[in-house]
Design an enzyme around this catalytic site. Structure first.
Site, PDB file in Angstrom:
ATOM      1  N   HIS A 139       0.836  -1.199   0.000  1.00 21.12           N
ATOM      2  CA  HIS A 139       0.000   0.000   0.000  1.00 21.12           C
ATOM      3  C   HIS A 139       0.874   1.253   0.000  1.00 21.12           C
ATOM      4  O   HIS A 139       1.748   1.404   0.861  1.00 21.12           O
ATOM      5  CB  HIS A 139      -0.907   0.011   1.227  1.00 21.12           C
ATOM      6  CG  HIS A 139      -1.995  -1.023   1.180  1.00 21.12           C
ATOM      7  ND1 HIS A 139      -3.252  -0.761   0.682  1.00 21.12           N
ATOM      8  CD2 HIS A 139      -2.006  -2.331   1.554  1.00 21.12           C
ATOM      9  CE1 HIS A 139      -4.003  -1.860   0.758  1.00 21.12           C
ATOM     10  NE2 HIS A 139      -3.261  -2.828   1.291  1.00 21.12           N
TER      11      HIS A 139
ATOM     12  N   ASP B 188       0.145   4.303   0.844  1.00 20.11           N
ATOM     13  CA  ASP B 188       0.015   5.099   2.052  1.00 20.11           C
ATOM     14  C   ASP B 188       0.491   4.358   3.292  1.00 20.11           C
ATOM     15  O   ASP B 188       0.480   4.920   4.397  1.00 20.11           O
ATOM     16  CB  ASP B 188      -1.438   5.571   2.244  1.00 20.11           C
ATOM     17  CG  ASP B 188      -2.431   4.418   2.329  1.00 20.11           C
ATOM     18  OD1 ASP B 188      -2.065   3.286   1.971  1.00 20.11           O
ATOM     19  OD2 ASP B 188      -3.585   4.656   2.746  1.00 20.11           O
TER      20      ASP B 188
ATOM     21  N   GLY C 119     -10.354  -2.316   2.792  1.00 25.12           N
ATOM     22  CA  GLY C 119     -11.126  -1.819   3.917  1.00 25.12           C
ATOM     23  C   GLY C 119     -11.678  -2.983   4.712  1.00 25.12           C
ATOM     24  O   GLY C 119     -11.390  -4.149   4.436  1.00 25.12           O
TER      25      GLY C 119
ATOM     26  N   HIS D 127      -9.175  -7.840  -1.556  1.00 24.57           N
ATOM     27  CA  HIS D 127      -8.816  -8.164  -0.177  1.00 24.57           C
ATOM     28  C   HIS D 127      -9.874  -9.132   0.361  1.00 24.57           C
ATOM     29  O   HIS D 127     -11.053  -8.771   0.476  1.00 24.57           O
ATOM     30  CB  HIS D 127      -8.818  -6.903   0.690  1.00 24.57           C
ATOM     31  CG  HIS D 127      -7.563  -6.099   0.630  1.00 24.57           C
ATOM     32  ND1 HIS D 127      -7.213  -5.330  -0.465  1.00 24.57           N
ATOM     33  CD2 HIS D 127      -6.561  -5.929   1.543  1.00 24.57           C
ATOM     34  CE1 HIS D 127      -6.065  -4.725  -0.219  1.00 24.57           C
ATOM     35  NE2 HIS D 127      -5.640  -5.069   0.986  1.00 24.57           N
TER      36      HIS D 127
ATOM     37  N   GLU E 190      -8.763 -12.264   5.173  1.00 19.08           N
ATOM     38  CA  GLU E 190      -7.782 -11.770   6.147  1.00 19.08           C
ATOM     39  C   GLU E 190      -8.461 -11.728   7.515  1.00 19.08           C
ATOM     40  O   GLU E 190      -8.307 -12.635   8.324  1.00 19.08           O
ATOM     41  CB  GLU E 190      -7.268 -10.385   5.758  1.00 19.08           C
ATOM     42  CG  GLU E 190      -6.242  -9.832   6.733  1.00 19.08           C
ATOM     43  CD  GLU E 190      -5.899  -8.368   6.461  1.00 19.08           C
ATOM     44  OE1 GLU E 190      -4.902  -7.916   7.036  1.00 19.08           O
ATOM     45  OE2 GLU E 190      -6.625  -7.687   5.710  1.00 19.08           O
TER      46      GLU E 190
ATOM     47  N   ASP F 298       2.542  -5.555   2.522  1.00 18.56           N
ATOM     48  CA  ASP F 298       1.323  -4.869   2.954  1.00 18.56           C
ATOM     49  C   ASP F 298       1.633  -3.406   3.273  1.00 18.56           C
ATOM     50  O   ASP F 298       1.459  -2.533   2.426  1.00 18.56           O
ATOM     51  CB  ASP F 298       0.676  -5.585   4.131  1.00 18.56           C
ATOM     52  CG  ASP F 298      -0.824  -5.323   4.222  1.00 18.56           C
ATOM     53  OD1 ASP F 298      -1.377  -4.727   3.274  1.00 18.56           O
ATOM     54  OD2 ASP F 298      -1.451  -5.732   5.212  1.00 18.56           O
TER      55      ASP F 298
END
Length: 376
Positions: free
Chosen positions: A30, A32, A190, A217, A220, A309
């Site tokens: 990611h 960010d 999210g 995603h 998880e 990640d």
């Protein structure tokens, strides 16, 4: 089940330096979640962003790690509010993307797919297209700087839509619009619980009509239903994490293994699993590296890939992830090559380009590292 290891010289445990120099492939990272702490502090000062818990780069880096390790979801999410908060201008996005490519190249990564949510970078007045163009510019600049330093890397962008929002189709259309300009696919991210991927079926149906690629995603924080929906309802090409597929695998006391129907489907169809060991430990998906499902899934020859990640929050790199796995499972260079080839096979770029990376970069790179054992 017999071991896949051999007694050849290449079966020796690789050193940290060899792991760093090995040509690696990253599919789940990611933007960010990978900023340099100093960059967060710089951008906060330049933009007038207030609220950072620390302004010193070293102390700020420590805060990010401790907050992510705290076990508090509130504190973990707060870390992203700060990184996203300083990524609201064109210059900031270009800088962060360029540094991302540089940092990955320095870690020996030759191909990476880095994801971000354009909808989270509009508070400073940018439009969605401006966000994508700024990030693409940054990746190209980072690739150029890496070449100047004698390293090669190619970075593709994945545009992410947030599961709790209602802009997935809009972001999917954006990903399709820029698919020949550095964007290689689409993702949703999210909270899984309460926000199933089926809420965004229109986006996935659109991408399938356009013959475009997407990952989801899934598996998880939430379990098998999330994986099943991502694959059977939405048609995902890859699973982001997918670690809970282990819930459909039984290991008997005598070591015999039985795969359930979903696990068998995932393995038989060679569906790539974008596993992120350190992140999974932070979120409670695994208790330790030695107990991480990746060990069993690798032995069973699932299409497993190793990923970072969020490099800042997990205080990690792809080399560190491999080091943890080498320590936990005594993996060899052969294993690391297997993971790297898996990832390259699963990348969202054309087949001939993937094949060239495998045959011209990855395999020769590992062969060179293995040859070093012959002279010791």
């Amino acid at each position: 089940m017999t071991s896949h290891r051999t007694e050849k010289p290449s079966a020796k445990t690789p050193t940290p330096d060899q792991i760093r120099r090995a040509p690696k492939v990253l599919l789940h990272d990611h933007l960010d979640g990978g900023l340099r702490p100093g960059t967060v502090a710089d951008l906060a000062r330049a933009s007038g962003y207030e609220g950072l818990p620390e302004t010193d780069a070293d102390l700020l880096g420590t805060w990010f790690r401790e907050a992510a390790d705290s076990g508090s979801l509130e504190r973990y999410l707060e870390t992203f509010s700060h990184t996203v908060g300083v990524m609201q201008t064109r210059d900031a996005l270009v800088r962060v993307a360029a540094e991302c490519a540089e940092d990955l190249a320095e870690d020996g990564i030759v191909y990476a797919e880095v994801r971000y949510a354009p909808e989270q970078h509009l508070e400073g007045g940018l439009g969605l297209e401006e966000v994508v163009e700024a990030v693409n510019e940054g990746f190209r600049e980072g690739e150029r700087r890496a070449r100047e330093n004698g390293r090669r890397i190619r970075v593709g962008a994945l545009l992410t839509a947030m599961r709790h929002a209602a802009r997935a189709l809009e972001i999917a259309e954006l990903a399709n619009r820029y698919r020949d300009e550095g964007v290689v696919g689409f993702d949703i991210a999210g909270a899984e619980a309460g926000y199933p991927p089926t809420r965004h079926l229109d986006a996935f149906e659109y991408l399938k009509r356009e013959n475009n690629h997407f990952t989801i995603h899934a598996g998880e924080a939430f379990g098998l239903p999330s994986i099943w929906q991502a694959l059977q309802w939405c048609g995902a090409d890859r699973l982001g994490h997918g670690v809970r597929i282990i819930d459909d695998i039984e290991v008997g006391e005598d070591g015999t293994v039985r795969l359930g129907r979903l696990a068998s489907y995932v393995r038989d169809k060679r569906i790539p699993l974008e596993m992120c060991p350190s992140s999974n430990l932070q979120t409670g998906a695994a208790d330790s590296y030695a107990e991480h499902p990746i060990g069993l899934l690798r032995r069973l020859y699932f299409r497993v890939t190793v990923n970072t990640d969020n490099r800042l929050m997990s205080h990690t790199s792809l080399s560190r992830e491999f080091e943890h796995l080498v320590g936990a499972f005594a993996y060899t260079l052969d294993d690391l090559q297997w993971f790297s080839v898996n990832a390259m096979k699963s990348a969202f770029i054309p087949f001939d380009e993937r094949l060239a990376m495998i045959n011209d970069v990855i395999k020769p790179g590992y062969a060179e590292l293995k040859s070093e054992w012959l002279f010791q």
